[in-house]
Design a protein around this motif. Sequence first.
Motif, PDB file in Angstrom:
ATOM      1  N   GLY A 145      -0.715   6.918  -1.136  1.00 56.48           N
ATOM      2  CA  GLY A 145       0.657   7.247  -1.323  1.00 56.48           C
ATOM      3  C   GLY A 145       1.504   7.565  -0.249  1.00 56.48           C
ATOM      4  N   ARG A 176      -2.772  12.022   2.430  1.00 58.14           N
ATOM      5  CA  ARG A 176      -2.374  11.469   1.039  1.00 58.14           C
ATOM      6  C   ARG A 176      -1.202  12.341   0.631  1.00 58.14           C
ATOM      7  NH1 ARG A 176      -8.358  10.633  -1.897  1.00 58.14           N
ATOM      8  NH2 ARG A 176      -8.829   8.937  -0.544  1.00 58.14           N
ATOM      9  N   ASP A 222      -2.618   6.883   4.242  1.00 57.57           N
ATOM     10  CA  ASP A 222      -3.690   6.819   2.978  1.00 57.57           C
ATOM     11  C   ASP A 222      -2.912   6.764   1.729  1.00 57.57           C
ATOM     12  OD1 ASP A 222      -6.659   7.853   3.463  1.00 57.57           O
ATOM     13  OD2 ASP A 222      -6.133   8.123   1.484  1.00 57.57           O
ATOM     14  N   ASP A 238      -3.558  -1.905 -10.646  1.00 60.85           N
ATOM     15  CA  ASP A 238      -3.135  -0.647  -9.868  1.00 60.85           C
ATOM     16  C   ASP A 238      -3.108   0.239 -10.878  1.00 60.85           C
ATOM     17  OD1 ASP A 238      -0.821  -0.923 -11.460  1.00 60.85           O
ATOM     18  OD2 ASP A 238      -0.039  -2.131  -9.736  1.00 60.85           O
ATOM     19  N   GLU A 239      -2.446   1.432 -10.752  1.00 57.62           N
ATOM     20  CA  GLU A 239      -2.475   2.736 -11.468  1.00 57.62           C
ATOM     21  C   GLU A 239      -1.815   2.450 -12.719  1.00 57.62           C
ATOM     22  OE1 GLU A 239      -0.022   4.372  -8.322  1.00 57.62           O
ATOM     23  OE2 GLU A 239       0.156   6.010  -9.679  1.00 57.62           O
ATOM     24  N   THR A 243      -7.244  -2.589   7.884  1.00 56.87           N
ATOM     25  CA  THR A 243      -8.314  -1.984   6.657  1.00 56.87           C
ATOM     26  C   THR A 243      -8.835  -3.259   5.842  1.00 56.87           C
ATOM     27  OG1 THR A 243      -7.294  -0.012   6.762  1.00 56.87           O
ATOM     28  CG2 THR A 243      -9.143  -0.343   5.249  1.00 56.87           C
ATOM     29  N   PHE A 263      -3.619  -2.250  -5.586  1.00 55.00           N
ATOM     30  CA  PHE A 263      -2.950  -3.129  -4.968  1.00 55.00           C
ATOM     31  C   PHE A 263      -1.993  -2.458  -3.771  1.00 55.00           C
ATOM     32  CE2 PHE A 263      -0.523  -7.259  -4.997  1.00 55.00           C
ATOM     33  CZ  PHE A 263      -1.493  -7.984  -4.510  1.00 55.00           C
ATOM     34  N   GLY A 264      -2.376  -1.615  -3.051  1.00 56.25           N
ATOM     35  CA  GLY A 264      -1.662  -0.875  -2.103  1.00 56.25           C
ATOM     36  C   GLY A 264      -2.076  -1.642  -0.663  1.00 56.25           C
ATOM     37  N   ASN A 265      -1.963  -0.926   0.434  1.00 56.24           N
ATOM     38  CA  ASN A 265      -2.323  -1.272   1.595  1.00 56.24           C
ATOM     39  C   ASN A 265      -3.590  -2.018   1.700  1.00 56.24           C
ATOM     40  OD1 ASN A 265      -3.800  -0.911   4.340  1.00 56.24           O
ATOM     41  ND2 ASN A 265      -1.734  -1.571   4.804  1.00 56.24           N
ATOM     42  N   VAL A 266      -4.795  -1.588   1.266  1.00 55.30           N
ATOM     43  CA  VAL A 266      -5.916  -1.915   1.165  1.00 55.30           C
ATOM     44  C   VAL A 266      -6.074  -3.132   0.472  1.00 55.30           C
ATOM     45  CG1 VAL A 266      -8.448  -1.527   1.271  1.00 55.30           C
ATOM     46  CG2 VAL A 266      -6.922   0.388   2.072  1.00 55.30           C
ATOM     47  N   ARG A 293      -2.178  -3.216  12.719  1.00 54.61           N
ATOM     48  CA  ARG A 293      -2.685  -2.026  11.924  1.00 54.61           C
ATOM     49  C   ARG A 293      -2.412  -2.086  10.524  1.00 54.61           C
ATOM     50  NH1 ARG A 293      -4.532   1.006   8.996  1.00 54.61           N
ATOM     51  NH2 ARG A 293      -4.715   3.441   9.211  1.00 54.61           N
ATOM     52  N   ALA A 306     -10.414  -0.406  -4.828  1.00 57.34           N
ATOM     53  CA  ALA A 306      -9.554  -0.371  -3.236  1.00 57.34           C
ATOM     54  C   ALA A 306      -8.678   0.667  -3.846  1.00 57.34           C
ATOM     55  CB  ALA A 306      -8.944  -1.673  -2.748  1.00 57.34           C
ATOM     56  N   ALA A 307      -8.879   1.588  -4.620  1.00 56.63           N
ATOM     57  CA  ALA A 307      -7.929   2.725  -5.084  1.00 56.63           C
ATOM     58  C   ALA A 307      -8.375   4.171  -4.994  1.00 56.63           C
ATOM     59  CB  ALA A 307      -7.472   2.483  -6.383  1.00 56.63           C
ATOM     60  N   ASN A 361     -12.266   5.167  -0.541  1.00 51.49           N
ATOM     61  CA  ASN A 361     -13.260   6.156  -0.044  1.00 51.49           C
ATOM     62  C   ASN A 361     -13.979   6.651  -1.328  1.00 51.49           C
ATOM     63  OD1 ASN A 361     -13.117   6.158   2.839  1.00 51.49           O
ATOM     64  ND2 ASN A 361     -10.960   6.798   2.485  1.00 51.49           N
TER      65      ASN A 361
HETATM   66  P1  NAD Z   1      -2.041   3.106  -1.272  1.00 49.53           P
HETATM   67  O1  NAD Z   1      -1.478   4.123  -1.877  1.00 49.53           O
HETATM   68  O2  NAD Z   1      -1.243   1.845  -0.641  1.00 49.53           O
HETATM   69  O3  NAD Z   1      -2.364   2.085  -2.541  1.00 49.53           O
HETATM   70  C1  NAD Z   1      -3.251   2.698  -3.790  1.00 49.53           C
HETATM   71  C2  NAD Z   1      -3.147   1.793  -4.769  1.00 49.53           C
HETATM   72  O4  NAD Z   1      -4.159   2.211  -5.771  1.00 49.53           O
HETATM   73  C3  NAD Z   1      -1.999   1.455  -5.499  1.00 49.53           C
HETATM   74  O5  NAD Z   1      -1.930   0.266  -5.952  1.00 49.53           O
HETATM   75  C4  NAD Z   1      -2.082   2.319  -6.856  1.00 49.53           C
HETATM   76  O6  NAD Z   1      -0.981   1.869  -7.877  1.00 49.53           O
HETATM   77  C5  NAD Z   1      -3.529   1.999  -7.097  1.00 49.53           C
HETATM   78  N1  NAD Z   1      -4.121   3.111  -7.789  1.00 49.53           N
HETATM   79  C6  NAD Z   1      -4.056   4.558  -7.881  1.00 49.53           C
HETATM   80  N2  NAD Z   1      -4.789   5.062  -8.801  1.00 49.53           N
HETATM   81  C7  NAD Z   1      -5.293   4.264  -9.357  1.00 49.53           C
HETATM   82  C8  NAD Z   1      -6.224   4.184 -10.511  1.00 49.53           C
HETATM   83  N3  NAD Z   1      -6.544   5.407 -10.877  1.00 49.53           N
HETATM   84  N4  NAD Z   1      -6.477   3.024 -11.116  1.00 49.53           N
HETATM   85  C9  NAD Z   1      -6.223   1.828 -10.510  1.00 49.53           C
HETATM   86  N5  NAD Z   1      -5.495   1.801  -9.417  1.00 49.53           N
HETATM   87  C10 NAD Z   1      -4.958   2.870  -9.056  1.00 49.53           C
HETATM   88  O7  NAD Z   1      -3.377   3.320  -0.487  1.00 49.53           O
HETATM   89  P2  NAD Z   1      -4.237   2.723   0.177  1.00 49.53           P
HETATM   90  O8  NAD Z   1      -4.020   2.934   1.610  1.00 49.53           O
HETATM   91  O9  NAD Z   1      -4.466   1.243   0.106  1.00 49.53           O
HETATM   92  O10 NAD Z   1      -5.524   3.235   0.145  1.00 49.53           O
HETATM   93  C11 NAD Z   1      -6.718   2.844  -0.902  1.00 49.53           C
HETATM   94  C12 NAD Z   1      -8.010   3.491  -0.707  1.00 49.53           C
HETATM   95  O11 NAD Z   1      -8.389   2.974   0.473  1.00 49.53           O
HETATM   96  C13 NAD Z   1      -7.926   4.900  -0.681  1.00 49.53           C
HETATM   97  O12 NAD Z   1      -9.339   5.335  -1.198  1.00 49.53           O
HETATM   98  C14 NAD Z   1      -7.986   5.405   0.824  1.00 49.53           C
HETATM   99  O13 NAD Z   1      -8.539   6.501   0.986  1.00 49.53           O
HETATM  100  C15 NAD Z   1      -8.807   4.078   1.221  1.00 49.53           C
HETATM  101  N6  NAD Z   1      -8.647   3.798   2.728  1.00 49.53           N
HETATM  102  C16 NAD Z   1      -7.391   3.336   3.135  1.00 49.53           C
HETATM  103  C17 NAD Z   1      -7.197   2.981   4.433  1.00 49.53           C
HETATM  104  C18 NAD Z   1      -5.623   2.687   4.926  1.00 49.53           C
HETATM  105  O14 NAD Z   1      -5.807   2.206   6.207  1.00 49.53           O
HETATM  106  N7  NAD Z   1      -4.692   2.951   4.295  1.00 49.53           N
HETATM  107  C19 NAD Z   1      -8.288   2.970   5.263  1.00 49.53           C
HETATM  108  C20 NAD Z   1      -9.753   3.580   4.883  1.00 49.53           C
HETATM  109  C21 NAD Z   1      -9.699   3.780   3.401  1.00 49.53           C
END
Ligand code: NAD
Length: 439
Positions: A149, A73, A147, A249-250, A198, A226-229, A194, A302-303, A326
């Motif tokens: 960020g 992260r 993950d 999102d955040e 997720t 609204f990131g990757n997941v 890839r 999903a954040a 997670n």
């Molecule tokens: P990312 O950084 O791509 O996206 C995160 C999103 O969450 C962003 O839209 C951000 O603005 C938002 N966010 C952050 N803090 C927030 C808050 N307090 N309230 C509302 N929204 C908020 O991250 P990601 O890769 O999408 O991961 C998201 C979650 O999924 C994490 O918990 C990560 O551990 C888990 N995860 C990710 C993967 C992966 O392949 N990327 C796999 C398994 C689990």
Amino acid sequence: MPRDILENVWNRYRKAGEILKLEDYLMEELTSFKMRLSFDMKAVVGGQPKRLKAVRIWHRAQMTRYPFKGGNRFRTGLTLGSLESHAAEMSIKCFLHGLPYGGAKGGINVNPNQCSSEELRQLAFTFVDELHQRNAIGPFLDIPAPDLGTNSTIMYWMMDRYSFLERGKPYVEGVVTGKPIEVGGVPVGGLHGRREATGRGLYVALDVFRRDLKLSEKPSVAIQGFGNVGTYIALYLFQNGYKVVAVADEFGGVLNEFGLNIPKLIEYAGVKKPRTVLGFPGSTVISAKELMGFKCDILVPAAVEEVITAENAAAVKATVILEGANGPTTPEADDILEDKGVVVIPDIYANSGGVAVSFFEWGRNTDNMADSRIPRENDINLVLNSLDGMMRRVGNEIVEYSKRYKVSLRLAAYILALDRASGLLRVRRNAEETVKAFG
Ligand code: NAD
């Protein structure tokens, strides 16, 4: 008093261990860490020199000849406890799918939105340098993945730096997963599918349980993150007849009770700096708090972790929670949701598509192709079909365990995972004892 996040995960391990009557030595091994590495690293953030805290954690591996694996992260407010808890959860995901890795997690305490692109690249380089100096990264040692960020570009930078440090050595592309397919026309070891993995895994997890859920014909969905997941689960739901009514999102959230146009929302958020859904035409504003209690069929956190707690669980109106993040639900909230009859599709299974497809990517990068689940070609359909099969198989096993032991899906997933892991750990111990006895 809310319990420590790591203690919450250990409690889940212990409950599963008690049900399986696992020996004390196994529980001790399973609830300990192989490595906790933390250091302060030099960085420049927004033009200012800084020292940033960085961490990498290794949980236990059931197969010692295989590496550790887990997300990395770039985020402020990282705590040792939360990263330890996620490393331990990562092991559970690997046990569930029979992936040979030990769970890992790590990161740098930084807000990536405050960094220029060059500063982010430098962060990735320095992080790899620091891990490399301590012999804590490598395609057969520890393999970080994207993950919170971090993204495929950051993974590429990490791989680029590692291959510079280890130049001339084979398999350097396997040092991280979630890489791009190519950079500047040059293939860099990424795998088609890839990016989607997720979100796709989450969608299949929901589909596995759908037959047992009382959902309307066009179920409504609210998504936090609204990131990757968040993006890919939103897209798969949109394409498959679900109505995504709210996304946050955040920076805040958007609502359209008739359903948001997800492809347009992705396009809209993608050009915003920083990326956000706020201001999407045709939507009204919804706060993160309102979103959690919004009346809809399915809620997808999903954040970040611990967003459904004892404080807000009673207000959740969704009938299904699909955990993309997670650790989004605390044990106290789990109890409240169970009493209300809300079905929680647990993170350790639901978001495991990322590590499953990372395993394919790593296998292809390092010529570890013995596992027939790894697609022989870098083809998105082959990758996602193989992932779908894995998700369905494990999902059905979780249902079976949940019925057999009369427990929630989360506890059933832990029991299944520890059942698998303990088998291997016992074989390892017995082998060690045999060697000790007979030389
Ligand atoms: P990312 O950084 O791509 O996206 C995160 C999103 O969450 C962003 O839209 C951000 O603005 C938002 N966010 C952050 N803090 C927030 C808050 N307090 N309230 C509302 N929204 C908020 O991250 P990601 O890769 O999408 O991961 C998201 C979650 O999924 C994490 O918990 C990560 O551990 C888990 N995860 C990710 C993967 C992966 O392949 N990327 C796999 C398994 C689990």
